[in-house]
Write an enzyme that holds these catalytic residues in place. Structure first.
Site, PDB file in Angstrom:
ATOM      1  N   PHE A 142       0.854  -1.184   0.000  1.00  0.00           N
ATOM      2  CA  PHE A 142       0.000   0.000   0.000  1.00  0.00           C
ATOM      3  C   PHE A 142       0.890   1.233   0.000  1.00  0.00           C
ATOM      4  O   PHE A 142       1.662   1.446   0.931  1.00  0.00           O
ATOM      5  CB  PHE A 142      -0.941   0.043   1.210  1.00  0.00           C
ATOM      6  CG  PHE A 142      -1.872   1.222   1.157  1.00  0.00           C
ATOM      7  CD1 PHE A 142      -3.088   1.139   0.491  1.00  0.00           C
ATOM      8  CD2 PHE A 142      -1.516   2.438   1.724  1.00  0.00           C
ATOM      9  CE1 PHE A 142      -3.936   2.243   0.396  1.00  0.00           C
ATOM     10  CE2 PHE A 142      -2.355   3.547   1.631  1.00  0.00           C
ATOM     11  CZ  PHE A 142      -3.567   3.445   0.968  1.00  0.00           C
ATOM     12  N   ASP A 227       9.077   2.726   2.001  1.00  0.00           N
ATOM     13  CA  ASP A 227       7.911   3.496   2.413  1.00  0.00           C
ATOM     14  C   ASP A 227       7.780   3.329   3.923  1.00  0.00           C
ATOM     15  O   ASP A 227       7.342   2.291   4.415  1.00  0.00           O
ATOM     16  CB  ASP A 227       6.671   2.974   1.679  1.00  0.00           C
ATOM     17  CG  ASP A 227       5.404   3.719   2.081  1.00  0.00           C
ATOM     18  OD1 ASP A 227       5.374   4.296   3.179  1.00  0.00           O
ATOM     19  OD2 ASP A 227       4.440   3.706   1.299  1.00  0.00           O
ATOM     20  N   LYS A 256       2.389  10.415   8.196  1.00  0.00           N
ATOM     21  CA  LYS A 256       1.642  10.032   9.389  1.00  0.00           C
ATOM     22  C   LYS A 256       2.142  10.717  10.670  1.00  0.00           C
ATOM     23  O   LYS A 256       1.825  11.861  10.896  1.00  0.00           O
ATOM     24  CB  LYS A 256       1.602   8.505   9.508  1.00  0.00           C
ATOM     25  CG  LYS A 256       0.747   7.890   8.381  1.00  0.00           C
ATOM     26  CD  LYS A 256       0.048   6.619   8.729  1.00  0.00           C
ATOM     27  CE  LYS A 256      -1.073   6.315   7.756  1.00  0.00           C
ATOM     28  NZ  LYS A 256      -0.707   5.499   6.596  1.00  0.00           N
TER      29      LYS A 256
HETATM   30  C1  LIG Z   1      -0.929   5.769   5.079  1.00  0.00           C
HETATM   31  C2  LIG Z   1       0.067   5.216   4.118  1.00  0.00           C
HETATM   32  C3  LIG Z   1       0.267   5.810   2.847  1.00  0.00           C
HETATM   33  C4  LIG Z   1      -0.575   6.952   2.344  1.00  0.00           C
HETATM   34  O1  LIG Z   1      -0.427   8.093   3.103  1.00  0.00           O
HETATM   35  P1  LIG Z   1      -1.517   9.291   2.979  1.00  0.00           P
HETATM   36  O2  LIG Z   1      -1.047  10.313   3.947  1.00  0.00           O
HETATM   37  O3  LIG Z   1      -2.848   8.697   3.292  1.00  0.00           O
HETATM   38  O4  LIG Z   1      -1.451   9.771   1.574  1.00  0.00           O
HETATM   39  C5  LIG Z   1       1.264   5.272   2.036  1.00  0.00           C
HETATM   40  N1  LIG Z   1       2.018   4.238   2.437  1.00  0.00           N
HETATM   41  C6  LIG Z   1       1.846   3.653   3.651  1.00  0.00           C
HETATM   42  C7  LIG Z   1       2.743   2.525   4.046  1.00  0.00           C
HETATM   43  C8  LIG Z   1       0.864   4.113   4.518  1.00  0.00           C
HETATM   44  O5  LIG Z   1       0.685   3.508   5.704  1.00  0.00           O
END
Ligand SMILES: *Cc1c(COP(=O)(O)O)cnc(C)c1O
Length: 401
Positions: A142, A227, A256
């Site tokens: 994701f 990520d 986050k």
């Molecule tokens: C939450 C998340 C995203 C997306 O971040 P947003 O601030 O919602 O755009 C991308 N990668 C990971 C691993 C996430 O947990």
């Protein structure tokens, strides 16, 4: 029906009329937060073991973050990236120091951090050879919802309705070092991985998988991107999860918890990767503005000064022990994760029921898929919070057993 219920009903009615239904929402409105707790519009208290999907790592309304926002809001809110912004420089310095990176690009969300990373990989790749454009991602990943980030999100339910996506994305099986190695060739410009897949139910990468990615990236002159949007800023017991794995990426995406609740993201890069984007290549109107950066600088200083990665490690170990006890008591399958990014895999598809019962009992947890409970408590939690959470979780698991 009391007054506040009528108010919530009114809000729900407005949602039905005027807000796109992109989320299924629980019938709760939170009004106030402090530390590990939230209060709803009827004054009921909840222990928050989800913190806005990992965002409020320093807890709700941390006094240092509140003060930074209040002070900055009264002085200056926005100027744009046509000028220097001291708070942006401060955030960049802290992030580079903690992440072992050289330079950052500041933006407004995790998705945008990944967009910047994609553009760095593609620009660098194409300069080496015109067809060096392939991005390697893992099954179940994701990375966000924009077309670039969505194209790297290898899950059908997110991708299929929106095809066609950005081309030249190759998907490899999760935690299969050999398959990853085989999939990378000289056309690869970037390899994107989450050290722990959060939205897929907290699935940690194996050390071998990340090592294979590092070796493949080196062998084929691709960039390795981690990520760390969910795993970063202390969540897993290290400041960034990659530090616990000992595998060093070229780029990390961060968001986050870095803003203490305020929207902000960052793409951090080292070496050659830090010099790819030049004036005109990329930008954002809001990114790195004074208000968001004041909040982020305050949150990042709290994470350092209060040693929240250390607390995540210590409290994570205790919480994990308690979860293990509940798992074996009720015959569930597995507890997994690192630090305070933990999940319990249930033997039956009752995760939503358990999360619903816990919410009624004043504990916020997340059902991620039919059979996985995800726990993302604030990094400031104490033994008392863990005891309270385990008691409530015990009751909820008992009710569905
Ligand atoms: C939450 C998340 C995203 C997306 O971040 P947003 O601030 O919602 O755009 C991308 N990668 C990971 C691993 C996430 O947990």
């Amino acid at each position: 029906m009391n007054t506040t219920q009528t108010e919530l009903d009114h809000t729900i009615e407005l949602y039905q009329q005027h807000v796109m239904t992109t989320y299924g929402r629980a019938r709760v409105e939170f009004e106030r937060g402090e530390g590990a707790y939230l209060w709803d519009s009827e004054g009921r208290r909840y222990l928050d073991f989800l913190v806005g999907i990992g965002v409020n790592g320093v807890g709700h309304c941390h006094p240092a973050v509140v003060e930074a926002i209040q002070k900055q809001a009264a002085r200056l809110i926005h100027t744009s990236n046509l000028y220097y912004i001291a708070q942006q420089a401060e955030v960049a310095e802290i992030l580079c120091r903690q992440a072992g990176m050289d330079k950052v690009f500041l933006c407004n969300s995790g998705t945008e951090a990944n967009e910047a990373a994609i553009k760095i990989c593609r620009k660098r790749g194409r300069a080496m050879r015109p067809d060096k454009t392939v991005l390697i991602v893992a099954e179940g990943s994701f990375h966000g919802r924009s077309y670039g980030a969505l194209s790297l999100t290898a899950q059908e339910k997110y991708q299929t309705p929106f095809a066609p996506l950005v081309p030249d994305v190759r998907i490899v099986p999760w935690n299969d070092p050999q398959a990853l190695w085989d999939a990378v060739d000289d056309r690869a410009c970037g390899i994107f991985l989450e050290p722990i897949q959060g939205e897929m139910g907290v699935r940690p990468a194996s050390v071998e998988f990340l090592q294979s990615a590092r070796q493949a990236a080196d062998e084929h002159a691709a960039l390795l991107v981690f990520d760390e949007i969910q795993t970063g800023c202390g969540r897993t017991g290290d400041y960034f999860a990659y530090q616990g794995y000992g595998v060093i990426p070229d780029i990390i995406s961060i968001a986050k918890a870095m803003g203490g609740g305020v929207p902000i993201g960052a793409c951090a890069a080292r070496g050659e990767a830090a010099e790819i984007l030049q004036p005109g290549d990329h930008g954002t109107t809001y990114g790195g503005g004074p208000l968001a950066c004041s909040a982020a600088a305050a949150a990042l200083r709290v994470i350092e000064n209060e040693d929240l990665p250390g607390n995540a490690r210590r409290m994570g170990a205790t919480f994990r022990e308690g979860l293990e006890a509940l798992r074996s008591k009720f015959g569930h399958l597995e507890v997994r994760g690192r630090g305070l990014m933990l999940a319990m895999v249930l033997a039956k598809p009752v995760a939503k029921d358990v999360a619903g019962l816990a919410l009624e009992d004043g504990l916020i947890i997340n059902a991620i898929g039919a059979d996985v409970l995800r726990f993302l408590p604030p990094l400031i939690i104490t033994q008392e919070h863990i005891t309270e959470a385990l008691q409530k979780l015990n009751r909820a698991l008992e009710s569905v057993a």
